[in-house]
Design a protein around this motif. Structure first.
Motif, PDB file in Angstrom:
ATOM      1  N   TYR A  72       2.701 -24.304 -51.829  1.00 20.46           N
ATOM      2  CA  TYR A  72       2.024 -23.903 -53.066  1.00 20.46           C
ATOM      3  C   TYR A  72       1.535 -25.137 -53.830  1.00 20.46           C
ATOM      4  N   ALA A  73       2.428 -26.131 -54.010  1.00 15.73           N
ATOM      5  CA  ALA A  73       2.058 -27.330 -54.757  1.00 15.73           C
ATOM      6  C   ALA A  73       0.953 -28.101 -54.048  1.00 15.73           C
ATOM      7  N   ASP A  74       1.047 -28.181 -52.735  1.00 13.31           N
ATOM      8  CA  ASP A  74       0.022 -28.894 -51.971  1.00 13.31           C
ATOM      9  C   ASP A  74      -1.341 -28.226 -52.112  1.00 13.31           C
ATOM     10  N   ALA A  75      -1.366 -26.890 -52.074  1.00 16.66           N
ATOM     11  CA  ALA A  75      -2.630 -26.168 -52.213  1.00 16.66           C
ATOM     12  C   ALA A  75      -3.224 -26.364 -53.603  1.00 16.66           C
ATOM     13  N   LYS A  76      -2.377 -26.331 -54.645  1.00 12.63           N
ATOM     14  CA  LYS A  76      -2.870 -26.539 -56.001  1.00 12.63           C
ATOM     15  C   LYS A  76      -3.426 -27.950 -56.180  1.00 12.63           C
ATOM     16  N   ALA A  77      -2.770 -28.920 -55.567  1.00 11.99           N
ATOM     17  CA  ALA A  77      -3.246 -30.297 -55.673  1.00 11.99           C
ATOM     18  C   ALA A  77      -4.609 -30.465 -54.991  1.00 11.99           C
ATOM     19  N   LYS A  78      -4.797 -29.796 -53.846  1.00 10.86           N
ATOM     20  CA  LYS A  78      -6.075 -29.895 -53.137  1.00 10.86           C
ATOM     21  C   LYS A  78      -7.194 -29.206 -53.907  1.00 10.86           C
ATOM     22  N   GLU A  79      -6.868 -28.170 -54.671  1.00 15.68           N
ATOM     23  CA  GLU A  79      -7.877 -27.485 -55.477  1.00 15.68           C
ATOM     24  C   GLU A  79      -8.316 -28.313 -56.682  1.00 15.68           C
ATOM     25  N   TYR A  80      -7.457 -29.236 -57.125  1.00 13.61           N
ATOM     26  CA  TYR A  80      -7.718 -29.970 -58.361  1.00 13.61           C
ATOM     27  C   TYR A  80      -8.842 -30.981 -58.137  1.00 13.61           C
ATOM     28  N   PRO A  81      -9.684 -31.234 -59.149  1.00 12.03           N
ATOM     29  CA  PRO A  81     -10.866 -32.067 -58.940  1.00 12.03           C
ATOM     30  C   PRO A  81     -10.585 -33.545 -58.693  1.00 12.03           C
ATOM     31  N   TYR A  82      -9.386 -34.056 -59.057  1.00 12.47           N
ATOM     32  CA  TYR A  82      -9.093 -35.465 -58.802  1.00 12.47           C
ATOM     33  C   TYR A  82      -7.594 -35.644 -58.568  1.00 12.47           C
ATOM     34  N   TYR A  83      -7.241 -36.762 -57.972  1.00  9.52           N
ATOM     35  CA  TYR A  83      -5.859 -37.080 -57.614  1.00  9.52           C
ATOM     36  C   TYR A  83      -5.040 -37.352 -58.872  1.00  9.52           C
ATOM     37  N   VAL A  84      -3.864 -36.681 -58.969  1.00  6.80           N
ATOM     38  CA  VAL A  84      -2.941 -36.897 -60.084  1.00  6.80           C
ATOM     39  C   VAL A  84      -1.627 -37.397 -59.490  1.00  6.80           C
ATOM     40  N   PRO A  85      -1.253 -38.653 -59.749  1.00  9.13           N
ATOM     41  CA  PRO A  85      -0.108 -39.262 -59.035  1.00  9.13           C
ATOM     42  C   PRO A  85       1.248 -38.834 -59.571  1.00  9.13           C
ATOM     43  N   ASP A  86       2.256 -38.926 -58.699  1.00 14.46           N
ATOM     44  CA  ASP A  86       3.647 -38.824 -59.118  1.00 14.46           C
ATOM     45  C   ASP A  86       4.458 -39.739 -58.211  1.00 14.46           C
ATOM     46  N   MET A  87       5.733 -39.934 -58.531  1.00 17.33           N
ATOM     47  CA  MET A  87       6.531 -40.945 -57.829  1.00 17.33           C
ATOM     48  C   MET A  87       6.698 -40.630 -56.354  1.00 17.33           C
ATOM     49  N   PHE A  88       6.775 -39.353 -55.981  1.00 17.55           N
ATOM     50  CA  PHE A  88       6.969 -39.002 -54.583  1.00 17.55           C
ATOM     51  C   PHE A  88       5.737 -39.344 -53.742  1.00 17.55           C
ATOM     52  N   ASN A  89       4.560 -39.394 -54.384  1.00 14.28           N
ATOM     53  CA  ASN A  89       3.364 -39.830 -53.664  1.00 14.28           C
ATOM     54  C   ASN A  89       3.400 -41.329 -53.416  1.00 14.28           C
ATOM     55  N   MET A  90       4.120 -42.054 -54.301  1.00 12.20           N
ATOM     56  CA  MET A  90       4.036 -43.509 -54.304  1.00 12.20           C
ATOM     57  C   MET A  90       5.038 -44.179 -53.387  1.00 12.20           C
ATOM     58  N   SER A  91       6.253 -43.660 -53.303  1.00  7.54           N
ATOM     59  CA  SER A  91       7.337 -44.390 -52.652  1.00  7.54           C
ATOM     60  C   SER A  91       8.017 -43.536 -51.594  1.00  7.54           C
ATOM     61  N   SER A  92       8.064 -44.047 -50.384  1.00  5.35           N
ATOM     62  CA  SER A  92       8.761 -43.338 -49.313  1.00  5.35           C
ATOM     63  C   SER A  92      10.264 -43.339 -49.537  1.00  5.35           C
ATOM     64  N   ALA A  93      10.756 -44.291 -50.360  1.00  6.25           N
ATOM     65  CA  ALA A  93      12.192 -44.362 -50.632  1.00  6.25           C
ATOM     66  C   ALA A  93      12.696 -43.154 -51.399  1.00  6.25           C
ATOM     67  N   GLN A  94      11.781 -42.412 -52.055  1.00  7.51           N
ATOM     68  CA  GLN A  94      12.197 -41.239 -52.810  1.00  7.51           C
ATOM     69  C   GLN A  94      12.585 -40.081 -51.896  1.00  7.51           C
ATOM     70  N   TYR A  95      12.059 -40.061 -50.671  1.00  8.89           N
ATOM     71  CA  TYR A  95      12.363 -38.990 -49.710  1.00  8.89           C
ATOM     72  C   TYR A  95      12.162 -37.609 -50.334  1.00  8.89           C
ATOM     73  N   GLY A  96      11.047 -37.440 -51.039  1.00 12.90           N
ATOM     74  CA  GLY A  96      10.750 -36.160 -51.669  1.00 12.90           C
ATOM     75  C   GLY A  96       9.422 -35.618 -51.186  1.00 12.90           C
ATOM     76  N   PHE A  97       9.039 -34.463 -51.724  1.00 11.20           N
ATOM     77  CA  PHE A  97       7.782 -33.837 -51.345  1.00 11.20           C
ATOM     78  C   PHE A  97       6.701 -34.205 -52.357  1.00 11.20           C
ATOM     79  N   PRO A  98       5.524 -34.599 -51.889  1.00 10.95           N
ATOM     80  CA  PRO A  98       4.450 -34.961 -52.817  1.00 10.95           C
ATOM     81  C   PRO A  98       3.914 -33.739 -53.557  1.00 10.95           C
ATOM     82  N   CYS A  99       3.160 -34.021 -54.623  1.00  3.19           N
ATOM     83  CA  CYS A  99       2.469 -32.991 -55.414  1.00  3.19           C
ATOM     84  C   CYS A  99       3.423 -32.098 -56.196  1.00  3.19           C
TER      85      CYS A  99
END
Length: 738
Positions: A72-99
């Motif tokens: 769901y979050a991934d689909a909403k992020a792809k629909e959005y007109p521009y990239y909105v960052p969060d920590m999980f997108n930035m660092s692999s050390a977080q071991y979380g899901f992006p978006c």
């Protein structure tokens, strides 16, 4: 994923849902409900769906379908007109899901109830002699909201005060719904308190940089201290405090998202605003810093678009919605903050020059580079709202979720669960700053765990047990040093407690004796902090304890007086108690004991703790060879905590310790009374909320640990931990971290 619920109904009903639920129509084999009653997209909101027209008499089947939150979050992020960052997108050390910033979720819960159309009266009843209030209104099936104001004279109520500033008076309120026939339909009981609170951010000196950041409750300025508790509970409805809904990310600001947030804020503020201990609303955690400091490259390339989004979300949406509901508390858009330029119009500073840091707003501070005991690296700021140091959980907890391959500081699981880049190595560095590890043990901890498959399983477990314990020692010492540094500047649910819990219990005492060793100095400064309302006076005595021969040297009595809600420098311990005059540089401990005229006796936790771990048996305690005692209850079915732990146990100074169990029903049979002095797991038949044992110290010894160039050869685990702690007392040679 689907979940079926069977509902008994009388042809009218309302479904209440809490959580990230998506409801879909039933499959063709079930036609009880032919349409979709509704869907949800925000776990922090409350939803009600009217299904009275579709429920049938008797049993009904409701199917609730869960959509993947990640998808769901991934689909909403792809629909959005521009990239909105969060920590999980930035660092692999977080071991979380992006978006994750595109979905408003955490965990779920569900309720089902029924409501009928009727005319109701609401009755507000207070205890404490306050008057009853009543109002009548009509309610239809579905969700109905009405407002009812109650006005009381200030002279009628007792004010709620923070701890040590007065009584924390609360009133029990019962709200009852009564139908036209006089029958009770529903009721709710809660606690409330009466107080005023302000966040003061006034300029301190006109024409000079810097403003205050302090809380004023009932017209009195207070010194704030406290801690956060992680985790509390995975289900929101089991918690009474707000969690960080917007944290370490930037968020979308399209109309759908902002409308959703408005309703979320409304639900959460209504849920929490009855608690008088909440004195400030904050829009987010570290999101402004994320944007201003350019944590993600996107915020560097185009900072303006995210500044506009930030203002839309936190000021125009969250603050505006919140202030229509609660005007009794202040609001800041973020923590840490850079302070305000103006309240009308609301204008934040956003950016601080290097020479302005600490002069405005509140501060978050973490230092992974320097020794955590070196207080000169800690900030002198208006308000330090977040700081800390990490540690491992206890080895006994780790074993329950790991395999033997995971018993190493740098194992894949250890690194994965840390969620902080280089975090495991940083804990090792802190251990080596504060303890003198044998060379072979240090080499083992820094080795590639894949190359250590030949180490016996029991030895791997013992070595990892030592590591877990030492990280907890370092955490407790470092956070205590930082907490007491800030205090000197002033003018639990079932779980395993760490040493930090006990250290902080001491550091948050109403009257605290604390001290530190100044950089490059062979002296020791002692302070007394008084968090009580009234001034105190008394006398203090400093003792020096020689580790090698168990001898005390006692200094002269020092009188003191400290005003209420303040801290005061009392004395500097110099060479006479450190052995310098006689040329004796043997390891020593310093103990400062203050006696207040009211009879309180307060002891200083000495500056350089060296802990001693004696897991699971009072037999070792009764014949203790070492100075610091760390008690562990080895029976996992009898979880709880000790009244006091991680304490110094010295010869001829016995202590009496109480163990409090989380479950009042847990008992041990009276037939085991004769085993009281010997084994924690066989202590006698008391309810565990009042289990008492005597602990006596028998002097300090230093067991030897052999150095083996071919690999670490450890003795018994208790002796190994004792060696690592008892042989590393301070020598007062001040060394800075590289």
């Amino acid at each position: 994923m689907s979940n079926d619920l069977k509902i008994k109904s009388e042809a009218a009903g309302v479904i209440r849902l809490h959580g990230e639920w998506h409801l879909s129509s039933l499959d063709k084999s079930v036609q009880t409900i032919a349409s979709v009653p509704g869907s949800t997209n925000n776990q922090f909101r409350r939803y009600m769906f009217d299904v009275s027209t579709t429920l049938r008499a008797g049993s009904n089947l409701l199917r609730i379908q869960f959509e993947s939150a990640v998808s769901y979050a991934d689909a909403k992020a792809k629909e959005y007109p521009y990239y909105v960052p969060d920590m999980f997108n930035m660092s692999s050390a977080q071991y979380g899901f992006p978006c994750r910033n595109f979905i408003r979720k955490e965990q779920v819960s569900v309720e089902v109830s029924s409501v009928k159309i009727q005319r109701l009266s609401t009755v507000f009843k207070f205890d404490g002699g306050l008057p009853t209030s009543e109002s009548t209104f009509s309610v239809n099936a579905g969700e109905s909201t009405f407002n009812h104001s109650i006005f009381l004279k200030k002279s009628q109520v007792k004010l709620w005060w923070p701890r040590n500033y007065g009584q924390s008076t609360t009133y029990t309120v019962e709200v009852t719904l009564v139908n036209e026939s006089g029958s009770k339909v529903a009721s709710h009981v809660f606690q409330c308190g009466f107080r005023t609170c302000e966040l003061i951010q006034d300029t301190l000196v006109q024409g000079k940089p810097g403003s205050a950041f302090k809380f004023r409750v009932n017209g009195m300025d207070i010194f704030a201290k406290g801690s956060n508790w992680i985790p509390g509970h995975v289900f929101d409805k089991q918690m009474t405090t707000e969690k960080k809904r917007f944290a370490c990310a930037l968020y979308p600001t399209n109309k759908e998202f902002l409308d959703n947030v408005k309703l979320e804020v409304s639900d959460q503020v209504r849920r929490l605003m009855i608690h008088p201990c909440i004195v400030l609303w904050s829009g987010n955690n570290e999101n402004q810093e994320f944007m201003v400091k350019g944590w993600d490259e996107a915020t560097v390339r185009n900072p303006y678009i995210f500044a506009v989004d930030y203002y839309k979300l936190y000021v125009e949406t969250i603050m505006s919605t919140l202030q229509t509901l609660d005007t009794s508390r202040s609001f800041i858009s973020t923590s840490p903050s850079a302070g305000l330029i103006s309240t009308t119009p609301y204008t934040e500073r956003y950016v601080l020059r290097d020479d302005e840091r600490g002069l405005y707003g509140d501060v978050h501070f973490y230092d992974y580079k320097h020794n955590g005991l070196h207080v000169e690296y800690y900030p002198n700021s208006r308000f330090v709202s977040e700081y800390g140091a990490q540690s491992m959980c206890s080895y006994s907890s780790w074993k329950t979720i790991s395999s033997t391959d995971d018993w190493h500081p740098l194992s894949k699981l250890s690194v994965h669960r840390n969620h902080h880049g280089n975090g495991q190595r940083e804990m090792l560095e802190q251990i080596e700053y504060q303890f003198q590890l044998p060379n072979n043990l240090s080499k083992y901890y820094h080795s590639d765990p894949e190359s250590l498959s030949n180490v016996p399983v029991q030895q791997r477990g013992n070595l990892f047990d030592v590591f877990c314990y030492l990280t907890q020692c370092v955490q407790a010492r470092s956070i205590t040093a930082q907490t007491e540094h800030y205090g000197q500047a002033s003018n639990m649910e079932a779980s395993r407690w760490k040493p930090l819990h006990y250290y902080m219990k001491h550091s948050f005492a109403d009257i605290l004796v604390s001290g530190y060793q100044p950089a490059g100095s062979r002296t020791f400064n002692v302070h007394i902090s008084n968090d009580r309302y009234a001034a105190i006076e008394g006398f203090m005595i400093v003792r020096s304890y020689k580790i090698d021969d168990n001898q005390f040297e006692t200094g002269s009595s020092i009188p003191f007086s400290v005003d209420g809600h303040s801290s005061k420098y009392i004395s500097q311990v110099k060479s006479d108690l450190l052995g310098d005059g006689s040329g004796d540089n043997s390891p020593r401990l310093l103990f400062a004991t203050a006696t207040v005229v009211t009879g309180d006796r307060l002891a200083l936790m000495n500056s350089q703790w060296r802990e001693d771990h004696l897991p699971g048996a009072t037999e070792s305690l009764s014949h203790s060879d070492h100075g610091i005692v760390w008690l562990e209850w080895s029976e996992s079915k009898m979880e709880g905590y000790f009244e006091e732990n991680a304490f110094w146990l010295l010869p001829q100074e016995p202590k009496r310790v109480i163990y409090y169990g989380w479950d009042n029903d847990l008992t041990i049979t009276p037939s085991q009374t004769d085993a009281m002095d010997w084994s924690m797991t066989r202590l006698p038949g008391f309810i565990l909320t009042q289990l008492v044992m005597d602990v006596r110290g028998q002097g300090l010894q230093q067991p030897r640990m052999p150095e083996d160039s071919e690999g670490p050869q450890l003795m018994d685990i208790a002796d190994a931990k004792a060696y690592l702690t008892a042989t590393n007392y301070p020598t007062y040679d001040y060394k800075h971290a590289p």
